[in-house]
Design an enzyme around this catalytic site. Structure first.
Site, PDB file in Angstrom:
ATOM      1  N   HIS A   1       7.528  -2.327   2.664  1.00  0.00           N
ATOM      2  CA  HIS A   1       7.430  -0.879   2.461  1.00  0.00           C
ATOM      3  C   HIS A   1       8.804  -0.194   2.369  1.00  0.00           C
ATOM      4  O   HIS A   1       9.054   0.619   1.484  1.00  0.00           O
ATOM      5  CB  HIS A   1       6.632  -0.231   3.596  1.00  0.00           C
ATOM      6  CG  HIS A   1       5.334  -0.923   3.901  1.00  0.00           C
ATOM      7  ND1 HIS A   1       4.518  -1.420   2.914  1.00  0.00           N
ATOM      8  CD2 HIS A   1       4.716  -1.214   5.067  1.00  0.00           C
ATOM      9  CE1 HIS A   1       3.451  -1.970   3.479  1.00  0.00           C
ATOM     10  NE2 HIS A   1       3.551  -1.870   4.780  1.00  0.00           N
TER      11      HIS A   1
ATOM     12  N   HIS B   1       0.824  -1.224   0.000  1.00  0.00           N
ATOM     13  CA  HIS B   1       0.000   0.000   0.000  1.00  0.00           C
ATOM     14  C   HIS B   1       0.855   1.270   0.000  1.00  0.00           C
ATOM     15  O   HIS B   1       0.378   2.335  -0.364  1.00  0.00           O
ATOM     16  CB  HIS B   1      -1.033  -0.015   1.127  1.00  0.00           C
ATOM     17  CG  HIS B   1      -0.507   0.355   2.478  1.00  0.00           C
ATOM     18  ND1 HIS B   1       0.130  -0.540   3.303  1.00  0.00           N
ATOM     19  CD2 HIS B   1      -0.513   1.525   3.158  1.00  0.00           C
ATOM     20  CE1 HIS B   1       0.481   0.059   4.424  1.00  0.00           C
ATOM     21  NE2 HIS B   1       0.100   1.320   4.362  1.00  0.00           N
TER      22      HIS B   1
ATOM     23  N   LYS C   1       0.538   5.437  -2.104  1.00  0.00           N
ATOM     24  CA  LYS C   1       0.531   6.750  -1.448  1.00  0.00           C
ATOM     25  C   LYS C   1       0.986   7.815  -2.434  1.00  0.00           C
ATOM     26  O   LYS C   1       1.971   7.636  -3.146  1.00  0.00           O
ATOM     27  CB  LYS C   1       1.484   6.747  -0.233  1.00  0.00           C
ATOM     28  CG  LYS C   1       0.944   5.936   0.945  1.00  0.00           C
ATOM     29  CD  LYS C   1       1.901   6.024   2.113  1.00  0.00           C
ATOM     30  CE  LYS C   1       1.560   4.987   3.169  1.00  0.00           C
ATOM     31  NZ  LYS C   1       0.617   5.424   4.170  1.00  0.00           N
TER      32      LYS C   1
END
Ligand code: BG6
Length: 491
Positions: free
Chosen positions: A242, A180, A184
């Site tokens: 991430h 995810h 962003k």
């Protein structure tokens, strides 16, 4: 403002795990926002699926509540809510049994020509069984996509096994792996900064950059995710995915264009060039920590072990010094740091440039800081270039200099633009078949190779997480990790 209508092809989106947390907090609200913007074509269907027995009406009530809980009231006009709920239906099906799968087939079959998306919002142990049944019940058409989200395995071996079991039913271009962070806005802006400006790229290398810091700091603790987190820890929960994606975007070579093959090819080269951290260098390159009792957001909070109810060796903090063995980054350390219960929520990338080669002002007592580019990802979106300027004055005692930021506050620059949650962007991309911002199999496997090496080295050397007080910046050894190189963390 009239919503901008972007046509999207008709689709059927089936959400497995539809009554779970991800669906409730992220997917249903994100889909609603897209509908509000006119991006769900009439006739498209959102089909909830899980083993819990529910009627269509009950699931629609569930979806309404999820939206009311997670979308501000001003953004949910009654007509859009009504229209959205009409698109929503439900099928009861159990990943581990045959019950319900024929019903799902009956619902989908009349619209076999459509884009079909299976979103697996379930634990990774169900990815394989669900894919097997999707295959066995002939639910996979050429325009079908499957979406999975972390944790994508617990090690390289388990990630490989997962990829294999999904790969039996879906071809790689049909598999959309979500990280995810790639959804962003600010993370995508990093690419715009690097590749839509001519200023930075000539300087973006070992000749001009001293080091890079990447921090994802969180103030939260376990948030009730005891079982999941204790089997994961910061290295697997945050760095494997991430942080390594951020590192790859900062470090990659300019891709030919913003397409899935070009961008992902460049990222994977960086991931494969990460120097192994092994038993010989792990102590100098990695510090892990676990929070004890302390203060978070002004309140006394218990330590990790107390929250968990027993002692544990899981790290809630990790600091790393990474090296990328290629021409561009020769000798440029990348310091990575992430943790729970740190003093503030802050995700940022700092590019520290080298000092000017010769100081013309030093004889007059002036100090010159090397330039620094600070890209704040969260909670504020900001890009700051720290520059030296002259302090106004007649300078009778010598020129005085001051570091001043050249600041782009994204919130101000784009004040009238709503900041989207990452899933909104990614959902739209996957329906449209744009896979640039999804993670390819070779990236995931390269990420795991590096993390597996670190975990094995920590274990072999008997290095356990060091305690730190909740509300501090992790164990003091993390400061030492950077300071040995004369570097201070940018807090
Ligand atoms: C998730 C991790 O992937 O990312 C969580 O599992 C973490 O532990 C979260 O809190 C952070 O995401 P964000 O978008 O809040 O920075």
């Amino acid at each position: 403002m009239t919503p901008r209508i972007i046509p999207v092809e008709l689709f059927d989106l089936v959400v497995f795990g539809a009554t779970g947390d991800l669906s409730q907090r992220k997917l249903l609200p994100a889909l609603f926002h897209r509908d509000l913007q006119g991006q769900i074509p009439p006739g498209s269907r959102i089909i909830g699926c899980s083993r819990r027995a529910m009627t269509n009406d009950e699931f629609q009530a569930f979806a309404r509540k999820a939206i009311e809980d997670h979308v501000p009231e001003a953004d949910r006009p009654a007509d859009v809510m009504g229209r959205f709920l009409e698109r929503v239906s439900y099928v009861t099906a159990d990943a581990a049994q045959d019950a319900g799968w024929a019903d799902l087939g009956k619902v989908l079959k009349p619209e076999s020509h459509r884009i079909r998306v299976f979103y697996l919002a379930v634990g990774p142990d169900l990815f394989g069984p669900i894919c097997d049944r999707l295959g066995a019940y002939h639910l996979v058409t050429p325009q079908t996509r499957v979406v999975i989200e972390k944790p994508l395995g617990k090690s390289g071996a388990s990630a490989h096994a997962l990829n294999e079991s999904i790969g039996k039913v879906f071809k790689e271009p049909q598999i959309y792996r979500i990280d995810h962070y790639l959804g962003k806005e600010t993370v995508q802006n990093l690419l715009a900064l690097r590749f839509a400006n001519s200023l930075f790229e000539p300087l973006w290398n070992a000749g001009h950059i001293d080091h890079v810091q990447i921090t994802i700091a969180e103030t939260v603790g376990l948030e009730g995710r005891l079982d999941f987190y204790d089997g994961a820890g910061a290295l697997r929960d945050m760095v494997q995915n991430h942080m390594l994606q951020l590192l790859a975007l900062v470090a990659m070579e300019p891709p030919g264009h913003f397409g899935p093959t070009s961008v992902r090819d460049e990222k994977v080269k960086v991931l494969n060039a990460l120097r192994r951290i092994d038993t010989g260098n792990v102590a100098a390159h990695c510090v892990t920590g676990q929070y004890g009792p302390g203060v978070a957001d002004g309140k006394a909070v218990p330590g990790y072990a107390e929250e968990l109810g027993h002692a544990s060796d899981t790290e809630t903090f990790v600091a790393l010094k990474a090296n990328i063995d290629n021409w561009r980054w020769k000798g440029v350390p990348f310091y990575l740091r992430t943790g729970k219960r740190l003093p503030s929520r802050a995700s940022q990338i700092v590019i520290q440039f080298k000092p000017v080669p010769h100081l013309i002002f030093d004889t007059k007592g002036a100090t010159v800081n090397a330039n620094k580019l600070v890209i704040e990802l969260q909670p504020n979106e900001n890009i700051r270039l720290m520059l030296m300027t002259k302090t106004p004055g007649l300078d009778r005692d010598g020129i005085r200099l001051r570091e001043v930021p050249l600041d782009i506050g994204m919130d101000n620059a784009f004040a009238d633009t709503r900041r989207r949650i990452a899933h909104e962007r990614l959902l739209l991309d996957l329906i449209e078949g744009r896979s640039t911002l999804f993670v390819r199999r070779d990236e995931v496997e390269a990420q795991w190779r590096w993390i597996d090496g670190i975990r094995a080295a920590l274990l072999a050397n008997g290095i356990a997480p060091k305690p730190y007080a909740a509300g501090s910046w992790g164990p003091s050894a993390a400061i030492g990790l950077a300071e040995r190189d004369g570097v201070s963390w940018h807090d």
